[in-house]
Scaffold this active site. Structure first.
Site, PDB file in Angstrom:
ATOM      1  N   ASP A  85       0.974  -1.248   0.093  1.00 52.42           N
ATOM      2  CA  ASP A  85       0.075   0.043   0.185  1.00 52.42           C
ATOM      3  C   ASP A  85       0.848   1.377  -0.124  1.00 52.42           C
ATOM      4  O   ASP A  85       1.874   1.314  -0.877  1.00 52.42           O
ATOM      5  CB  ASP A  85      -1.014  -0.272   1.098  1.00 52.42           C
ATOM      6  CG  ASP A  85      -2.229   0.923   0.915  1.00 52.42           C
ATOM      7  OD1 ASP A  85      -2.339   1.401  -0.146  1.00 52.42           O
ATOM      8  OD2 ASP A  85      -2.936   1.099   1.916  1.00 52.42           O
TER       9      ASP A  85
ATOM     10  N   ASP B 230       1.337   7.571   4.323  1.00 48.83           N
ATOM     11  CA  ASP B 230       0.022   8.147   4.252  1.00 48.83           C
ATOM     12  C   ASP B 230      -0.391   8.987   5.447  1.00 48.83           C
ATOM     13  O   ASP B 230      -0.190   8.642   6.740  1.00 48.83           O
ATOM     14  CB  ASP B 230      -1.047   7.129   3.879  1.00 48.83           C
ATOM     15  CG  ASP B 230      -0.900   6.530   2.574  1.00 48.83           C
ATOM     16  OD1 ASP B 230       0.316   6.980   1.843  1.00 48.83           O
ATOM     17  OD2 ASP B 230      -1.551   5.786   2.001  1.00 48.83           O
TER      18      ASP B 230
ATOM     19  N   ARG C 182       2.323   9.483  -6.601  1.00 51.09           N
ATOM     20  CA  ARG C 182       2.017  10.157  -5.095  1.00 51.09           C
ATOM     21  C   ARG C 182       3.333  10.319  -4.252  1.00 51.09           C
ATOM     22  O   ARG C 182       3.617   9.894  -3.434  1.00 51.09           O
ATOM     23  CB  ARG C 182       1.233   8.943  -4.300  1.00 51.09           C
ATOM     24  CG  ARG C 182      -0.057   8.508  -5.003  1.00 51.09           C
ATOM     25  CD  ARG C 182      -0.836   7.502  -4.012  1.00 51.09           C
ATOM     26  NE  ARG C 182      -2.090   7.241  -4.636  1.00 51.09           N
ATOM     27  CZ  ARG C 182      -2.962   6.459  -3.969  1.00 51.09           C
ATOM     28  NH1 ARG C 182      -2.921   6.017  -2.759  1.00 51.09           N
ATOM     29  NH2 ARG C 182      -4.071   6.083  -4.834  1.00 51.09           N
TER      30      ARG C 182
END
Length: 453
Positions: free
Chosen positions: A273, A277, A327
């Site tokens: 993942d 984050d 990202r």
């Protein structure tokens, strides 16, 4: 509307940071005898690595009360850990706000039991009834269809197996905590996930986070045009966290690179993942002097287009991004300052760039004085991305040493334009270098785990 650049008084050039180590002959109150570290990162210049706090005006995490982590920890709440079981014990209850310092010595394997025995995916699946081959047969799009998420016996079993793994590898960090790798010990966590959830005042430094892997990704046939496998577990996840300083860490998929993943239903069986984050209304975060390598979805800011208006304020500076697909970051809603980062976008170990910075859901991004290294085939219009509502302001960005307007390059090639002005002006800019030309060489030796002493 604010312009791209911070006020001149805040655009200060800083020479290459140096860590100065001085041998202490006598004990220092609250610290003890040993080595004293003087570091430009730290507000305190006469304390050891474990008691350092974030410097004044060093990004959003210095706002308000600042970020001090566990610097006030007493002896009973100062731990040195080398195993998963010791780390769990040192963290204690996620609701305990007592200041604590956790020194990680060596590499901790999260996929071990309390006795140190190695655990595998089969161990987590034991007793749940889950079988990958049975799962694949049950939800084959040719028979199950593509209009709904998996449900039924095998999906329930998969979720149970995933929960068993989560119970073992997710480490919940309480408020007022400092977690630091002990220098010279290759300190880090393999296969684990630090969860900083709904707490304030956390410092994470000098650690290598590697191979955070989900044994049990979920198939979602409704994700995108052809479906996707979605995994859990970021190496570090901030959810509703405030005042967090992530400094001098290294993040990597290695040794389990994406190129080793099998393909099912025509899609990569993605077991990774995020790296770091920042979601669910997290706020006042500084991410500096880290290395992000060999990873796809690297840093997500904002979990949805309606995450938390007025929060998600994040500073990202002096980091290295290499072999990163996307990202870096993807930003939603918040006020994001991205400066003095080095992006090497050339393909590495099969990780091919999609974009570096994505501004969407009305995000207000200032990206200035960063350096991109690109290959001859790399299109400048692919370095930024957006949904037509996000903004990216900023000047001084270089591509292969040449000043380049990356917003203009993106807008010239895309119908959903990036906006070029933002509604705020960065002021918490300690360490901002107004020239990016030396970043590739400077950051090569001053970022990531193992640099601090």
């Amino acid at each position: 509307m604010a312009t791209a650049s911070p006020a001149p008084s805040h655009r200060r050039s800083l020479r290459k940071r140096r860590t100065v180590v001085i041998t202490a002959a006598a004990a220092v109150a609250g610290v003890g005898a040993g080595f004293l570290v003087l570091n430009a990162n730290a507000a305190s210049t006469s304390v050891d690595l474990y008691h350092q706090t974030l410097a004044a005006k060093d990004g959003w995490a210095s706002s308000g009360t600042g970020t001090t982590g566990g610097t006030k920890a007493d002896a009973a709440h100062t731990f040195t850990v080398s195993t998963r079981a010791q780390l769990v014990k040192a963290l204690g209850s996620a609701s305990d706000t007592t200041p604590r310092i956790i020194k990680v010595k060596g590499t901790i394997d999260a996929n071990t039991d309390d006795s140190g025995k190695k655990l595998t995916c089969a161990n987590y699946a034991a007793g749940t009834g889950y079988s990958l081959s049975t799962y694949l047969k049950a939800f084959d799009p040719a028979t199950y269809g593509t209009s709904k998420l998996p449900s039924g016996t095998q999906e329930t079993a998969r979720a149970a197996a995933q929960a068993a793994q989560a119970k073992n590898i997710v480490f919940k960090v309480p408020a007022n905590t400092t977690i630091v790798g002990v220098p010279g010990t290759k300190a880090g966590i393999t296969g684990g996930s630090l969860q900083v959830k709904s707490v304030d005042n956390v410092i994470v430094r000098n650690l290598t986070f590697a191979a955070t892997e989900d044994c049990f990704p979920q198939w979602d046939p409704t994700d995108g045009d052809t479906g996707n496998w979605n995994s859990q577990y970021d190496a570090v996840t901030l959810r509703g966290a405030t005042h967090v300083w992530a400094d001098h860490n290294s993040f990597t998929d290695a040794p389990g690179l994406d190129t080793a993943d099998p393909t099912y239903y025509g899609r990569q069986y993605q077991i990774h993942d995020g790296d770091l984050d920042i979601t669910n209304g997290s706020d006042l975060v500084t991410v500096e002097r880290n290395q992000f390598t060999n990873h796809d979805k690297t840093m997500l800011i904002g979990s949805s287009d309606t995450d938390s208006v007025g929060k998600l304020r994040v500073s990202i500076h002096h980091n290295v991004w290499k072999g990163v697909v996307q990202r870096a970051p993807l930003a939603r809603i918040g006020q994001i300052h991205i400066y003095n980062n080095y992006y090497d976008t050339t393909t590495l170990n099969g990780y091919v760039l999609q974009y570096s910075v994505n501004s969407r859901a009305k995000a207000q991004v200032v990206a200035e004085d960063n350096y991109w290294k690109t290959s001859a085939s790399q299109k400048l219009s692919k370095l930024f991305s957006g949904d037509g509502t996000g903004s990216i302001a900023g000047t001084g960005n270089l591509v292969n040493g040449t000043a380049t307007d990356l917003v203009a390059a993106y807008n010239a090639a895309n119908s959903k334009k990036l906006k070029t002005t933002v509604n705020w002006t960065p002021t918490l800019t300690a360490g901002l270098e107004t020239s990016a030309k030396n970043l590739p060489t400077e950051l090569a030796t001053t970022t990531g785990a193992g640099v601090l002493n």
